[in-house]
Design a protein around this motif. Structure first.
Motif, short mmCIF file in Angstrom:
data_model
loop_
_atom_site.label_atom_id
_atom_site.label_comp_id
_atom_site.label_asym_id
_atom_site.label_seq_id
_atom_site.Cartn_x
_atom_site.Cartn_y
_atom_site.Cartn_z
N SER A 20 0.82 -1.22 0.00
CA SER A 20 0.00 0.00 0.00
C SER A 20 0.85 1.26 0.00
CB SER A 20 -0.95 0.00 1.20
OG SER A 20 -1.94 -0.99 1.04
N ALA A 24 0.06 5.03 -1.51
CA ALA A 24 0.18 6.22 -0.66
C ALA A 24 1.06 7.27 -1.34
CB ALA A 24 0.74 5.83 0.70
N THR A 46 5.83 9.52 3.87
CA THR A 46 4.53 8.85 3.89
C THR A 46 4.71 7.37 3.63
OG1 THR A 46 3.42 10.87 3.14
CG2 THR A 46 2.22 8.79 2.87
N SER A 47 5.53 7.03 2.66
CA SER A 47 5.80 5.64 2.34
C SER A 47 6.38 4.90 3.54
CB SER A 47 6.76 5.57 1.15
OG SER A 47 7.03 4.24 0.80
N VAL A 50 3.51 4.40 6.16
CA VAL A 50 2.55 3.39 5.74
C VAL A 50 3.16 1.99 5.85
CG1 VAL A 50 1.25 2.47 3.75
CG2 VAL A 50 1.15 4.91 4.31
N VAL A 67 -4.44 7.72 5.28
CA VAL A 67 -3.47 8.80 5.11
C VAL A 67 -4.25 10.09 4.93
CG1 VAL A 67 -1.60 9.72 3.67
CG2 VAL A 67 -1.82 7.24 4.00
N VAL A 82 -0.65 9.31 9.27
CA VAL A 82 -0.98 7.93 8.93
C VAL A 82 -1.65 7.33 10.15
CG1 VAL A 82 -0.07 5.67 8.27
CG2 VAL A 82 0.89 7.75 7.26
#
Length: 135
Positions: A20, A24, A46-47, A50, A67, A82
């Motif tokens: 995912s 994201a 963000t990666s 997640v 997110v 997140v």
């Protein structure tokens, strides 16, 4: 709608699986636009969050991870959170630069202006803020 976190630019709910992280990153790029000066850092962090959520939280194995992206107009910054189901242990920064894994929060702490962990009744949010001008 403006809130104390800023103006919500977008939100997406993903499956609690490491793959995912790709969705994201695409979501962050779509919301911020490919010309945003902090886009690369926003996508990377963000990666990482997640992926951490999909591996370590109670949302792993296909549960939900959300997110959210906010723009804090007064400061010109971007806040990305997140949200997952949390876990028994609280996220912490591991200082293990030679390890293959375990550097996600180290990167978040190094590249963001601020970051934190907020526990709610049934969820946990790990968030970070980056300057909107890329500095």
């Amino acid at each position: 709608m403006p809130s104390d976190m800023g103006e919500l630019l977008g939100a997406i709910t993903l499956a609690g699986r490491p793959e995912s992280a790709s969705a994201a990153r695409a979501f962050v790029e779509k919301v911020l636009g490919d010309a945003h000066p902090a886009l690369d850092d926003a996508k990377l962090l963000t990666s990482e969050l997640v992926t951490n959520s999909a591996i370590h939280s109670d949302s792993r194995g296909g549960g939900e991870i959300t997110v959210e992206i906010f723009k804090k107009a007064s400061q010109g910054s971007i806040r990305i959170g997140v949200i997952d189901k949390g876990s028994a242990s609280k996220p912490y920064v591991r200082n293990a630069p030679d390890e293959v894994t375990g550097r996600g929060l180290f990167l978040v702490a190094a590249l963001s202006q601020r970051w934190g962990v907020t526990d709610h009744e049934s969820t946990r949010e790990v968030w970070f803020e980056i300057n909107g001008d890329g500095t």
